[in-house]
Design a protein around this motif. Sequence first.
Motif, PDB file in Angstrom:
ATOM      1  N   LEU B  39       0.836  -1.202   0.000  1.00 20.01           N
ATOM      2  CA  LEU B  39       0.000   0.000   0.000  1.00 20.01           C
ATOM      3  C   LEU B  39       0.868   1.247   0.000  1.00 20.01           C
ATOM      4  O   LEU B  39       1.733   1.426   0.850  1.00 20.01           O
ATOM      5  CB  LEU B  39      -0.912  -0.019   1.238  1.00 20.01           C
ATOM      6  CG  LEU B  39      -1.901  -1.184   1.314  1.00 20.01           C
ATOM      7  CD1 LEU B  39      -2.811  -1.032   2.515  1.00 20.01           C
ATOM      8  CD2 LEU B  39      -2.699  -1.293   0.030  1.00 20.01           C
ATOM      9  N   GLN B  40       0.640   2.098  -0.982  1.00 24.08           N
ATOM     10  CA  GLN B  40       1.361   3.371  -1.043  1.00 24.08           C
ATOM     11  C   GLN B  40       0.549   4.361  -1.863  1.00 24.08           C
ATOM     12  O   GLN B  40      -0.299   3.963  -2.656  1.00 24.08           O
ATOM     13  CB  GLN B  40       2.726   3.150  -1.678  1.00 24.08           C
ATOM     14  CG  GLN B  40       2.647   2.270  -2.905  1.00 24.08           C
ATOM     15  CD  GLN B  40       3.981   2.038  -3.531  1.00 24.08           C
ATOM     16  OE1 GLN B  40       4.619   2.986  -3.941  1.00 24.08           O
ATOM     17  NE2 GLN B  40       4.408   0.788  -3.623  1.00 24.08           N
ATOM     18  N   PRO B  41       0.802   5.655  -1.663  1.00 24.97           N
ATOM     19  CA  PRO B  41      -0.038   6.646  -2.346  1.00 24.97           C
ATOM     20  C   PRO B  41       0.418   6.941  -3.778  1.00 24.97           C
ATOM     21  O   PRO B  41       0.072   7.981  -4.313  1.00 24.97           O
ATOM     22  CB  PRO B  41       0.110   7.878  -1.448  1.00 24.97           C
ATOM     23  CG  PRO B  41       1.461   7.743  -0.867  1.00 24.97           C
ATOM     24  CD  PRO B  41       1.751   6.260  -0.745  1.00 24.97           C
ATOM     25  N   SER B  42       1.163   6.027  -4.398  1.00 26.80           N
ATOM     26  CA  SER B  42       1.759   6.368  -5.702  1.00 26.80           C
ATOM     27  C   SER B  42       0.707   6.747  -6.747  1.00 26.80           C
ATOM     28  O   SER B  42       0.944   7.606  -7.596  1.00 26.80           O
ATOM     29  CB  SER B  42       2.588   5.191  -6.210  1.00 26.80           C
ATOM     30  OG  SER B  42       1.766   4.061  -6.351  1.00 26.80           O
ATOM     31  N   ASN B  43      -0.457   6.109  -6.699  1.00 31.02           N
ATOM     32  CA  ASN B  43      -1.489   6.446  -7.687  1.00 31.02           C
ATOM     33  C   ASN B  43      -1.985   7.875  -7.528  1.00 31.02           C
ATOM     34  O   ASN B  43      -2.297   8.550  -8.506  1.00 31.02           O
ATOM     35  CB  ASN B  43      -2.666   5.485  -7.565  1.00 31.02           C
ATOM     36  CG  ASN B  43      -2.291   4.098  -8.034  1.00 31.02           C
ATOM     37  OD1 ASN B  43      -1.703   3.945  -9.099  1.00 31.02           O
ATOM     38  ND2 ASN B  43      -2.593   3.108  -7.211  1.00 31.02           N
ATOM     39  N   TYR B  44      -2.058   8.305  -6.266  1.00 31.37           N
ATOM     40  CA  TYR B  44      -2.499   9.677  -6.029  1.00 31.37           C
ATOM     41  C   TYR B  44      -1.444  10.663  -6.499  1.00 31.37           C
ATOM     42  O   TYR B  44      -1.771  11.727  -7.033  1.00 31.37           O
ATOM     43  CB  TYR B  44      -2.839   9.878  -4.550  1.00 31.37           C
ATOM     44  CG  TYR B  44      -4.089   9.126  -4.153  1.00 31.37           C
ATOM     45  CD1 TYR B  44      -5.335   9.702  -4.316  1.00 31.37           C
ATOM     46  CD2 TYR B  44      -4.012   7.829  -3.669  1.00 31.37           C
ATOM     47  CE1 TYR B  44      -6.486   9.014  -3.994  1.00 31.37           C
ATOM     48  CE2 TYR B  44      -5.165   7.129  -3.335  1.00 31.37           C
ATOM     49  CZ  TYR B  44      -6.391   7.726  -3.500  1.00 31.37           C
ATOM     50  OH  TYR B  44      -7.518   7.036  -3.187  1.00 31.37           O
ATOM     51  N   VAL B  45      -0.177  10.296  -6.310  1.00 30.50           N
ATOM     52  CA  VAL B  45       0.903  11.154  -6.819  1.00 30.50           C
ATOM     53  C   VAL B  45       0.811  11.245  -8.335  1.00 30.50           C
ATOM     54  O   VAL B  45       0.880  12.334  -8.921  1.00 30.50           O
ATOM     55  CB  VAL B  45       2.279  10.602  -6.382  1.00 30.50           C
ATOM     56  CG1 VAL B  45       3.403  11.425  -7.008  1.00 30.50           C
ATOM     57  CG2 VAL B  45       2.393  10.585  -4.875  1.00 30.50           C
ATOM     58  N   ALA B  46       0.600  10.086  -8.964  1.00 29.29           N
ATOM     59  CA  ALA B  46       0.473  10.078 -10.425  1.00 29.29           C
ATOM     60  C   ALA B  46      -0.698  10.939 -10.878  1.00 29.29           C
ATOM     61  O   ALA B  46      -0.604  11.681 -11.860  1.00 29.29           O
ATOM     62  CB  ALA B  46       0.288   8.642 -10.918  1.00 29.29           C
ATOM     63  N   MET B  47      -1.795  10.858 -10.129  1.00 31.68           N
ATOM     64  CA  MET B  47      -2.980  11.641 -10.481  1.00 31.68           C
ATOM     65  C   MET B  47      -2.688  13.135 -10.410  1.00 31.68           C
ATOM     66  O   MET B  47      -2.995  13.885 -11.336  1.00 31.68           O
ATOM     67  CB  MET B  47      -4.117  11.281  -9.527  1.00 31.68           C
ATOM     68  CG  MET B  47      -5.355  12.106  -9.692  1.00 31.68           C
ATOM     69  SD  MET B  47      -6.577  11.729  -8.413  1.00 31.68           S
ATOM     70  CE  MET B  47      -6.125  12.922  -7.166  1.00 31.68           C
ATOM     71  N   VAL B  48      -2.060  13.541  -9.304  1.00 24.76           N
ATOM     72  CA  VAL B  48      -1.801  14.965  -9.117  1.00 24.76           C
ATOM     73  C   VAL B  48      -0.839  15.487 -10.183  1.00 24.76           C
ATOM     74  O   VAL B  48      -0.908  16.645 -10.593  1.00 24.76           O
ATOM     75  CB  VAL B  48      -1.250  15.221  -7.688  1.00 24.76           C
ATOM     76  CG1 VAL B  48      -0.838  16.664  -7.521  1.00 24.76           C
ATOM     77  CG2 VAL B  48      -2.311  14.853  -6.671  1.00 24.76           C
ATOM     78  N   ASN B  49       0.047  14.604 -10.663  1.00 25.26           N
ATOM     79  CA  ASN B  49       1.011  15.035 -11.671  1.00 25.26           C
ATOM     80  C   ASN B  49       0.494  14.883 -13.101  1.00 25.26           C
ATOM     81  O   ASN B  49       1.211  15.178 -14.055  1.00 25.26           O
ATOM     82  CB  ASN B  49       2.305  14.239 -11.527  1.00 25.26           C
ATOM     83  CG  ASN B  49       3.042  14.640 -10.276  1.00 25.26           C
ATOM     84  OD1 ASN B  49       2.991  15.810  -9.874  1.00 25.26           O
ATOM     85  ND2 ASN B  49       3.703  13.683  -9.638  1.00 25.26           N
ATOM     86  N   ASP B  50      -0.746  14.400 -13.246  1.00 21.25           N
ATOM     87  CA  ASP B  50      -1.269  14.133 -14.573  1.00 21.25           C
ATOM     88  C   ASP B  50      -1.969  15.381 -15.118  1.00 21.25           C
ATOM     89  O   ASP B  50      -2.983  15.818 -14.573  1.00 21.25           O
ATOM     90  CB  ASP B  50      -2.259  12.964 -14.480  1.00 21.25           C
ATOM     91  CG  ASP B  50      -2.673  12.464 -15.850  1.00 21.25           C
ATOM     92  OD1 ASP B  50      -2.517  13.224 -16.825  1.00 21.25           O
ATOM     93  OD2 ASP B  50      -3.155  11.317 -15.933  1.00 21.25           O
ATOM     94  N   SER B  51      -1.429  15.954 -16.179  1.00 22.91           N
ATOM     95  CA  SER B  51      -2.029  17.194 -16.679  1.00 22.91           C
ATOM     96  C   SER B  51      -3.403  16.927 -17.291  1.00 22.91           C
ATOM     97  O   SER B  51      -4.295  17.773 -17.239  1.00 22.91           O
ATOM     98  CB  SER B  51      -1.114  17.851 -17.711  1.00 22.91           C
ATOM     99  OG  SER B  51      -1.001  17.012 -18.838  1.00 22.91           O
ATOM    100  N   ALA B  52      -3.602  15.718 -17.851  1.00 24.88           N
ATOM    101  CA  ALA B  52      -4.913  15.391 -18.421  1.00 24.88           C
ATOM    102  C   ALA B  52      -5.982  15.367 -17.335  1.00 24.88           C
ATOM    103  O   ALA B  52      -7.131  15.736 -17.567  1.00 24.88           O
ATOM    104  CB  ALA B  52      -4.868  14.044 -19.134  1.00 24.88           C
ATOM    105  N   PHE B  53      -5.575  14.943 -16.132  1.00 22.40           N
ATOM    106  CA  PHE B  53      -6.520  14.944 -15.012  1.00 22.40           C
ATOM    107  C   PHE B  53      -6.961  16.364 -14.691  1.00 22.40           C
ATOM    108  O   PHE B  53      -8.154  16.665 -14.592  1.00 22.40           O
ATOM    109  CB  PHE B  53      -5.894  14.278 -13.795  1.00 22.40           C
ATOM    110  CG  PHE B  53      -6.636  14.531 -12.509  1.00 22.40           C
ATOM    111  CD1 PHE B  53      -7.876  13.958 -12.290  1.00 22.40           C
ATOM    112  CD2 PHE B  53      -6.093  15.353 -11.526  1.00 22.40           C
ATOM    113  CE1 PHE B  53      -8.573  14.196 -11.115  1.00 22.40           C
ATOM    114  CE2 PHE B  53      -6.781  15.595 -10.345  1.00 22.40           C
ATOM    115  CZ  PHE B  53      -8.019  15.027 -10.141  1.00 22.40           C
TER     116      PHE B  53
END
Lengths: 304, 287
Positions: B39-53
């Motif tokens: 378990l780690q927050p990597s997906n949330y980090v990816a989300m925050v760094n995703d310009s398409a998001f």
Amino acid sequence: MGEGDGDAPGPAPGRRRRVSSRRALLYVVAVLAVLNSFWPLVVMALAGYGIDLAPLFSGKAVSYVAGVPFYSGGIFPSPYYYLFSIFVLGFPRMMLNSFVIASISIAIAMGVGVPVGYILARVDIRGRTLVAYLLLALRAASPFIVIVPLFVTYSSIGLYDTYPGVALAEEMLVLAVVVWMLKGFFEDIPREVYDAATVFCKSEWQVFTRVAMRLVLPGVVVTALFAFVLVWNEFLISETLTGAATKTVAVGVWSGIGETTGVVKSFGWDDLNAAGTLAFVPAVAVMLAIRRYLARGFSLGQAR
Amino acid sequence: MAKFWYLFFVPLFALLSVVEFYPIAESVYLSLVGTGGGLQPSNYVAMVNDSAFWNSVNISLLYSMTSTFIAVGLGLGLAFLLTENLRGRGVLEAFYVVPLAVAPIVVGTLWSPPEMWDDIQTFLHFILGQPYFNELSPAFFFPVMAYSEAWEWGPLIMLVALSVISSTPRAVYESAELYGASGLRKFRRVTLPIVMRSPVMRFVIVLRFMDAMRAFEIPQTWASWVSSTTAVGSPVDTLSLFLYKLMFIPTYNFPIGLISAVAVSLFLVSLAAAALMLGLVRTIGGR
């Protein structure tokens, strides 16, 4: 609504002319508003019948799609596209699918929801407010938080593209609406009726089954019809969880009739219109039949 | 009171567990599973760094605000017309509620380029001598998208406004007439404040905004017109369309962690809206 409309004071003599031109303007605006609400649907129904009205203006119909003029349509009335949607594109099958899915999910929602609606309206037990609020709060959840796990789970246990699978998933749309609408209908029964029933019935249970259930039956029908249209019109859940076998009407209108990814849709437009018309006509008919209750349904029982 | 009533909560919670609690828990879990397991927050980090998001956050916000605003304007306008004692009021009302019954996917189709806009283009070009306008420029299609959404839901605002008006004592309006207020003026000064202050109307507006935040069908039809069905980050990508594309465009490989992370974040945000709605329900309450 509607009562006591006739008591507007008559215009003063000197203002009559201004007032009547103001009335005329109001009628014009009212008719324009009718056109706004209804004209797009007429255009769709006509386009499905092979009629494009633009040539009336010019002799040819031009659209401007993807940067180039695009000649389309004309007035060639023909039931071909409707027949094509029905007999070739399998529209009746999609209608059957929608009907079965809606029926299953409404049956589940009613079985679970009728007693709960009664409890929320009438039975003073602890935690009922919490349940009512929980249902409302879950209505706020974006479907994706539910769809993605369901998609994965369904694929692995074989519920993907089956009636029960989709019907269950539709509960996230239907359940809160059903419970809150029924709660309202149970509350609409006058208090005196309940008081009298309490005297005549042996138990609270009998008040519910013998009296409340019978009086609320029209409300149950309205709720079921409303929920039916919700499921009939629903797109995202069914698009995600149905495949070829259980494709619903709303999905079929769009993706069944020639969607390819990445290509501008310049094909099958008349079929799409015919299918779209076949999809909206029953929904509009049902909604008009229960139109007194639409505010209640769409506001989750809050507006009366 | 009788305890047996609690039995009826059993099937309710069983059903909710299957279609709500379990999937939500599963989404939270999936969003926290990292690429290397654990378990780690990597997906949330990816989300925050995703310009398409962020692109789709902006589009969804803009879309919801415009469409809700237009829907409220349209609905109040229609409600005004229906309070003016016009003849055929019942027929008018029936026509006005029709859009509510139309499936959103059909609404998207109704307002797409070849449906009416080719009639309008032809009219403007051949009768009025105007040049063609480009239906695929955002300055055209974004307002059209927002308007289509409002076209469908304006009637709901109308119905709610009418129900608020009919539940307000007539004396309020009569006293306004006594002071010489009439027509539009009366509506603006007397009716409008009553309608807009009513908790029911506020509840419906919050609900509408929240639903518009997850609008999918209308942007989906336009995605097809503006040729943006194969990649995220397009000017029609609302949050739902963004998630849908991540799910179904093969090149993205079904990034379930990222999808779940976005869905969970949206869920948390929508709980705030739910709290707002519940507050209003309490005000409406007592029924």
